[in-house]
Scaffold this motif. Structure first.
Motif, PDB file in Angstrom:
ATOM      1  N   THR A   1      -0.368   2.612 -15.962  1.00  0.00           N
ATOM      2  CA  THR A   1       0.266   3.139 -15.132  1.00  0.00           C
ATOM      3  C   THR A   1      -0.513   3.862 -13.553  1.00  0.00           C
ATOM      4  OG1 THR A   1      -1.467   4.760 -16.006  1.00  0.00           O
ATOM      5  CG2 THR A   1       0.572   4.576 -17.831  1.00  0.00           C
ATOM      6  N   GLN A   2      -0.912   2.253 -13.357  1.00  0.00           N
ATOM      7  CA  GLN A   2      -1.628   2.973 -12.290  1.00  0.00           C
ATOM      8  C   GLN A   2      -1.325   2.707 -11.535  1.00  0.00           C
ATOM      9  OE1 GLN A   2      -4.540   4.903 -12.247  1.00  0.00           O
ATOM     10  NE2 GLN A   2      -4.542   5.475 -14.099  1.00  0.00           N
ATOM     11  N   PRO A   3      -2.330   2.828 -10.149  1.00  0.00           N
ATOM     12  CA  PRO A   3      -2.164   2.362  -8.870  1.00  0.00           C
ATOM     13  C   PRO A   3      -2.445   0.629  -8.866  1.00  0.00           C
ATOM     14  CG  PRO A   3      -2.640   4.356  -7.825  1.00  0.00           C
ATOM     15  CD  PRO A   3      -3.171   4.738  -9.717  1.00  0.00           C
ATOM     16  N   TRP A   4      -1.677  -0.226  -7.523  1.00  0.00           N
ATOM     17  CA  TRP A   4      -2.193  -1.372  -7.748  1.00  0.00           C
ATOM     18  C   TRP A   4      -3.677  -1.538  -7.290  1.00  0.00           C
ATOM     19  CZ3 TRP A   4      -4.195  -3.745  -3.449  1.00  0.00           C
ATOM     20  CH2 TRP A   4      -4.081  -5.709  -3.349  1.00  0.00           C
ATOM     21  N   GLY A   5      -4.227  -2.289  -7.994  1.00  0.00           N
ATOM     22  CA  GLY A   5      -5.991  -2.431  -7.355  1.00  0.00           C
ATOM     23  C   GLY A   5      -6.422  -1.367  -7.756  1.00  0.00           C
ATOM     24  N   TYR A   6      -6.180   0.129  -8.594  1.00  0.00           N
ATOM     25  CA  TYR A   6      -7.385   0.501  -9.034  1.00  0.00           C
ATOM     26  C   TYR A   6      -7.815  -0.163 -10.098  1.00  0.00           C
ATOM     27  CZ  TYR A   6      -8.454   5.834 -10.605  1.00  0.00           C
ATOM     28  OH  TYR A   6      -8.728   6.668 -10.519  1.00  0.00           O
ATOM     29  N   GLU A   7      -7.142  -0.173 -11.832  1.00  0.00           N
ATOM     30  CA  GLU A   7      -8.347  -0.282 -12.516  1.00  0.00           C
ATOM     31  C   GLU A   7      -9.232  -2.315 -11.825  1.00  0.00           C
ATOM     32  OE1 GLU A   7      -5.228  -1.694 -15.230  1.00  0.00           O
ATOM     33  OE2 GLU A   7      -4.551   0.841 -15.955  1.00  0.00           O
TER      34      GLU A   7
ATOM     35  N   ALA B   1      -8.245  -0.771   4.310  1.00  0.00           N
ATOM     36  CA  ALA B   1      -7.441  -1.859   4.887  1.00  0.00           C
ATOM     37  C   ALA B   1      -5.844  -0.255   5.534  1.00  0.00           C
ATOM     38  CB  ALA B   1      -6.655  -2.336   4.535  1.00  0.00           C
ATOM     39  N   PHE B   2      -5.725   0.048   4.539  1.00  0.00           N
ATOM     40  CA  PHE B   2      -5.120   1.694   5.055  1.00  0.00           C
ATOM     41  C   PHE B   2      -5.142   3.106   4.474  1.00  0.00           C
ATOM     42  CE2 PHE B   2      -2.220  -2.112   3.877  1.00  0.00           C
ATOM     43  CZ  PHE B   2      -1.048  -2.132   5.492  1.00  0.00           C
ATOM     44  N   THR B   3      -5.278   4.024   4.892  1.00  0.00           N
ATOM     45  CA  THR B   3      -5.578   5.567   4.574  1.00  0.00           C
ATOM     46  C   THR B   3      -5.530   5.651   2.899  1.00  0.00           C
ATOM     47  OG1 THR B   3      -3.576   6.022   4.821  1.00  0.00           O
ATOM     48  CG2 THR B   3      -5.582   6.309   6.887  1.00  0.00           C
ATOM     49  N   ILE B   4      -4.559   4.912   2.442  1.00  0.00           N
ATOM     50  CA  ILE B   4      -4.235   5.024   1.033  1.00  0.00           C
ATOM     51  C   ILE B   4      -5.649   4.659  -0.026  1.00  0.00           C
ATOM     52  CG2 ILE B   4      -2.252   3.446   0.342  1.00  0.00           C
ATOM     53  CD1 ILE B   4      -3.181   7.021  -1.564  1.00  0.00           C
ATOM     54  N   GLY B   5      -5.835   3.371   0.392  1.00  0.00           N
ATOM     55  CA  GLY B   5      -6.875   2.495   0.295  1.00  0.00           C
ATOM     56  C   GLY B   5      -8.047   3.148   0.283  1.00  0.00           C
ATOM     57  N   GLU B   6      -8.877   3.892   1.437  1.00  0.00           N
ATOM     58  CA  GLU B   6     -10.051   4.829   0.755  1.00  0.00           C
ATOM     59  C   GLU B   6      -9.406   5.656  -0.119  1.00  0.00           C
ATOM     60  OE1 GLU B   6     -11.975   5.925   4.380  1.00  0.00           O
ATOM     61  OE2 GLU B   6     -13.076   7.598   2.969  1.00  0.00           O
ATOM     62  N   LEU B   7      -8.720   6.494  -0.117  1.00  0.00           N
ATOM     63  CA  LEU B   7      -8.466   7.085  -1.107  1.00  0.00           C
ATOM     64  C   LEU B   7      -8.516   6.696  -2.698  1.00  0.00           C
ATOM     65  CD1 LEU B   7      -7.478  10.571  -0.605  1.00  0.00           C
ATOM     66  CD2 LEU B   7      -5.408   9.661  -2.277  1.00  0.00           C
ATOM     67  N   THR B   8      -8.015   5.518  -2.779  1.00  0.00           N
ATOM     68  CA  THR B   8      -8.202   5.431  -4.396  1.00  0.00           C
ATOM     69  C   THR B   8      -9.393   4.798  -4.824  1.00  0.00           C
ATOM     70  OG1 THR B   8      -6.736   3.464  -3.805  1.00  0.00           O
ATOM     71  CG2 THR B   8      -5.607   5.114  -4.401  1.00  0.00           C
ATOM     72  N   ALA B   9      -9.704   4.406  -3.290  1.00  0.00           N
ATOM     73  CA  ALA B   9     -11.353   3.647  -3.646  1.00  0.00           C
ATOM     74  C   ALA B   9     -12.011   4.568  -3.737  1.00  0.00           C
ATOM     75  CB  ALA B   9     -11.567   2.893  -2.804  1.00  0.00           C
ATOM     76  N   THR B  10     -12.801   5.782  -3.026  1.00  0.00           N
ATOM     77  CA  THR B  10     -13.138   6.960  -3.526  1.00  0.00           C
ATOM     78  C   THR B  10     -12.758   7.241  -5.606  1.00  0.00           C
ATOM     79  OG1 THR B  10     -11.954   8.356  -2.898  1.00  0.00           O
ATOM     80  CG2 THR B  10     -13.613   8.123  -0.950  1.00  0.00           C
ATOM     81  N   GLU B  11     -12.112   7.345  -5.961  1.00  0.00           N
ATOM     82  CA  GLU B  11     -12.235   7.540  -7.301  1.00  0.00           C
ATOM     83  C   GLU B  11     -12.332   6.349  -7.943  1.00  0.00           C
ATOM     84  OE1 GLU B  11      -7.798   9.041  -7.436  1.00  0.00           O
ATOM     85  OE2 GLU B  11      -7.972  10.818  -5.683  1.00  0.00           O
ATOM     86  N   ALA B  12     -11.548   5.692  -8.083  1.00  0.00           N
ATOM     87  CA  ALA B  12     -11.763   4.070  -8.878  1.00  0.00           C
ATOM     88  C   ALA B  12     -13.486   3.698  -8.508  1.00  0.00           C
ATOM     89  CB  ALA B  12     -11.537   2.902  -8.210  1.00  0.00           C
ATOM     90  N   LEU B  13     -14.095   4.202  -7.319  1.00  0.00           N
ATOM     91  CA  LEU B  13     -15.334   4.329  -7.534  1.00  0.00           C
ATOM     92  C   LEU B  13     -15.859   4.860  -8.236  1.00  0.00           C
ATOM     93  CD1 LEU B  13     -14.970   1.395  -5.645  1.00  0.00           C
ATOM     94  CD2 LEU B  13     -16.537   2.838  -4.365  1.00  0.00           C
ATOM     95  N   GLY B  14     -15.798   5.895  -8.443  1.00  0.00           N
ATOM     96  CA  GLY B  14     -16.231   7.074  -9.551  1.00  0.00           C
ATOM     97  C   GLY B  14     -17.236   8.631  -8.357  1.00  0.00           C
TER      98      GLY B  14
ATOM     99  N   TYR C   1       0.438  -1.458   0.097  1.00  0.00           N
ATOM    100  CA  TYR C   1       0.108   0.276  -0.433  1.00  0.00           C
ATOM    101  C   TYR C   1       0.750   0.935  -0.376  1.00  0.00           C
ATOM    102  CZ  TYR C   1      -4.351  -2.301   0.065  1.00  0.00           C
ATOM    103  OH  TYR C   1      -5.719  -2.918  -0.303  1.00  0.00           O
ATOM    104  N   ALA C   2       2.114   0.889   1.304  1.00  0.00           N
ATOM    105  CA  ALA C   2       2.884   2.252   0.645  1.00  0.00           C
ATOM    106  C   ALA C   2       3.232   2.361  -1.022  1.00  0.00           C
ATOM    107  CB  ALA C   2       4.365   1.910   1.465  1.00  0.00           C
ATOM    108  N   LEU C   3       2.969   1.030  -1.649  1.00  0.00           N
ATOM    109  CA  LEU C   3       3.933   1.286  -3.519  1.00  0.00           C
ATOM    110  C   LEU C   3       2.943   2.257  -3.953  1.00  0.00           C
ATOM    111  CD1 LEU C   3       6.144  -1.274  -4.196  1.00  0.00           C
ATOM    112  CD2 LEU C   3       6.676   0.880  -3.658  1.00  0.00           C
ATOM    113  N   VAL C   4       1.352   1.595  -3.572  1.00  0.00           N
ATOM    114  CA  VAL C   4       0.476   2.288  -4.021  1.00  0.00           C
ATOM    115  C   VAL C   4       0.341   4.076  -3.269  1.00  0.00           C
ATOM    116  CG1 VAL C   4      -2.053   2.273  -3.995  1.00  0.00           C
ATOM    117  CG2 VAL C   4      -0.818   0.388  -3.905  1.00  0.00           C
ATOM    118  N   ALA C   5       0.728   3.891  -2.471  1.00  0.00           N
ATOM    119  CA  ALA C   5       0.503   6.033  -2.019  1.00  0.00           C
ATOM    120  C   ALA C   5       2.215   6.450  -2.950  1.00  0.00           C
ATOM    121  CB  ALA C   5       1.169   5.584  -0.985  1.00  0.00           C
ATOM    122  N   SER C   6       3.100   5.162  -3.132  1.00  0.00           N
ATOM    123  CA  SER C   6       4.106   5.902  -3.475  1.00  0.00           C
ATOM    124  C   SER C   6       4.078   6.695  -5.190  1.00  0.00           C
ATOM    125  CB  SER C   6       5.517   5.603  -4.356  1.00  0.00           C
ATOM    126  OG  SER C   6       6.030   5.351  -2.968  1.00  0.00           O
ATOM    127  N   ARG C   7       2.983   5.712  -5.593  1.00  0.00           N
ATOM    128  CA  ARG C   7       2.724   5.882  -7.810  1.00  0.00           C
ATOM    129  C   ARG C   7       1.258   6.692  -7.268  1.00  0.00           C
ATOM    130  NH1 ARG C   7       5.082   5.515 -12.059  1.00  0.00           N
ATOM    131  NH2 ARG C   7       2.806   5.115 -13.853  1.00  0.00           N
TER     132      ARG C   7
END
Lengths: 373, 373
Positions: free
Chosen positions: B235-241, B269-282, B134-140
């Motif tokens: 180009t996307q963080p892990w799991g985003y697509e 599970a980690f803060t960045i997970g919610e951040l990317t989820a809100t974007e992936a979910l639209g 998840y830290a790599l997700v945040a980095s990306r």
């Protein structure tokens, strides 16, 4: 909508600690896809008992199966039979056109001897590993019907003879009655050669909608149920009533009786398991199992061969892979592809897998499948 | 045929090493059956990631649920969301009238800190535990959009505030922005309070055919898919697509868009997970997640509260039990039973659970469910 088996695949069974579950899984997947003549599926129904999360996905990625729903089931020894039963229902309901079923288990690097029961089980707290559970089955059977220990040993001789014709079996050598009786006592009356071995293997099958291909094998019926409490008031050996109920449901689903079935692959984790299964499935009356063995009725060349593959006693028992190994044998037999262990004129086959023995219940689950017809 | 939720139940979440999975499971089952007003079901769809074979059966026997089909699923963090999705399909297809869904996980007696990755995973071989993934997700994410680390920490403050209204949460105390930022660095930029805790809990729901009961909650849509290979060309963080694809399928199934949904339970599970989820979910455009937090859009009282339960960051994350905990929260919210964390006028809720990160693939699986409407 009915469902058929397009193709099957398995690795060799045996002690293969150097191979990962994903490597074994990939080999089984590629054989099954090739046998089925397809290169994609709509979903994957996988199974493993002791495999880590992602075991199925690791096997799938190198085989090129991604971006589809992947379900992983656990149902003790009946794990991949459960996946198969569920895949059949998914196809029958019109949800998917074809489903890859997959079983993966690597045990020999984790266990040294029988599976260690959980301390959270009543059996585990009592130090009752599975050989002990099946020894109690034998004791109860002996009380009810008398037990001919030579007939029980002869059952192992029969299955090891069948297994000598199975190039994928873990134990491909025949054994004599004397060797079975003289082998180390594991749990009275079950000697070493009456107990299946732990193993490493993977197995696969592709289930789909009928497509008019002569090599496809019809799934005529199937049933799955989980057990009830151990009940001290039950007069029957552990698992007997559950096997009987599930078999009756499968026969009804298929619209046939056990007398019309040409061959059976049943759960002979221990010799007594096959003996009670033949009775619970209705091949004979209660107490008649030994005669089926002694008369040759259940041997290759007999009227209704049981475990022509050699069964778990020859093939080995990689828990989550076993059910689909039984299915694969049935498919090979019904196609006439079983080589030296071919049951002549086989038209209908049945598979029975008994899962569990932990959890203080009458089996975690039992699956019976009818193929062909 | 459509399907509805009759009732839900969960234990308290937390470090409960003295309680067995079966004890926790039984408590959740009995609450769900009571809430549903039923005392029997046609089948059980259970889930556990690390539980031993028979975990579900042990919980079921004392609750009096036996002699029915019991399936146990494993799909990493998405395990009990998977069981729920499958139960919905079993009811929709007419196979069963009502199914008990069950999630059980006991982790605190097995793990000390993050889940140990498997050496058979490419991540495991690289020593990359999930905080690192998840830290790599945040980095990306930071590379693509820039990352406001204060907004990320504010997300933890928001969820812990929500959790302070949730009596079943593992961490029921609010934290300040300063405390989040000053807490121990686990995997840069994720500090301790931005990581969910391991936990012990069980969760349950009863899914069935519509029966004209006003308290029942409609399952409007759901989707499940498993991931593809890590792809260095993505180009996307892990799991985003994967999250985006599964959400799109769920919105289509439900016939609504994310703008019509009143509240979300997502996989923080980690803060960045919610951040990317809100974007992936639209809920917002890519890169807009931080603004959703800073504007209060996703806080209680905002337009679309995300994780009103407090999320995994407050509740804790007992892997196989989490999905049904999210479902339970959605049901309580839609019934107006969520107490101090009630989203006023909630009519439609969505749940997103992301499973995996092992296996070198883009997630083992992701499940999105839409309830209500």
């Amino acid at each position: 909508m009915s469902a058929v088996v397009y193709g099957v695949g398995t690795t060799k069974f045996g002690r293969q600690p150097g191979r990962s579950g994903s490597s074994l899984g990939q080999e089984a997947i590629l054989e099954a896809l090739g046998d089925a003549g397809v290169d994609s599926v709509d979903a994957v129904y996988a199974g493993t008992v002791f495999g880590a999360p992602g075991t199925a996905q690791r096997a799938l990625q190198d085989a090129g199966i991604t971006a589809v729903p992947v379900l992983t089931f656990e149902n003790a020894c009946a794990t991949s039979s459960t996946a198969f039963h569920e895949a059949r229902h998914a196809v029958m309901s019109g949800r998917y056109e074809r489903v890859l079923c997959l079983g993966i288990e690597t045990m020999t690097s984790s266990f040294d001897g029988p599976i260690t029961p959980e301390v959270t089980d009543s059996e585990g707290r009592a130090g009752l590993a599975l050989p002990g559970v099946y020894a109690l089955v034998a004791s109860r059977y002996a009380y009810l019907h008398g037990l001919d220990t030579k007939a029980l040993a002869q059952l192992a001789v029969k299955n090891r003879r069948h297994g000598s014709f199975n190039p994928r079996a873990q134990h491909g050598k025949e054994v004599t009655l004397e060797e079975v009786l003289a082998s180390r006592m594991v749990a009275d009356p079950l000697t070493l050669y009456q107990c299946c071995d732990i193993s490493d293997a993977a197995t696969a099958a592709v289930v789909g909608v009928p497509r008019g291909n002569d090599r496809d094998v019809r799934i005529a019926g199937s049933a799955l149920r989980s057990g009830r409490l151990w009940d001290h008031r039950s007069t029957q050996p552990w698992g007997y009533e559950l096997m009987g109920e599930v078999a009756a449901a499968a026969w009804e689903d298929a619209g046939i009786g056990p007398e019309e079935i040409d061959l059976f692959e049943v759960h002979d984790a221990f010799t007594i398991g096959e003996l009670t299964a033949t009775e619970a499935l209705g091949l004979t009356a209660p107490g008649g199992g030994a005669d089926l063995v002694l008369s040759g009725h259940t041997a290759l060349g007999g009227r209704q061969p049981v475990n022509p593959s050699g069964g778990l006693l020859s093939r080995g028992h990689p828990l989550g892979a076993t059910g689909l190994a039984q299915i694969a044998e049935a498919v090979w037999q019904l196609r006439g592809d079983a080589g030296g262990r071919q049951v002549e004129g086989a038209r209908v086959a049945a598979v029975e897998t008994m899962g569990g023995g932990t959890a203080g219940i009458d089996g975690n689950g039992c699956v019976v499948v009818v193929l062909g017809g």
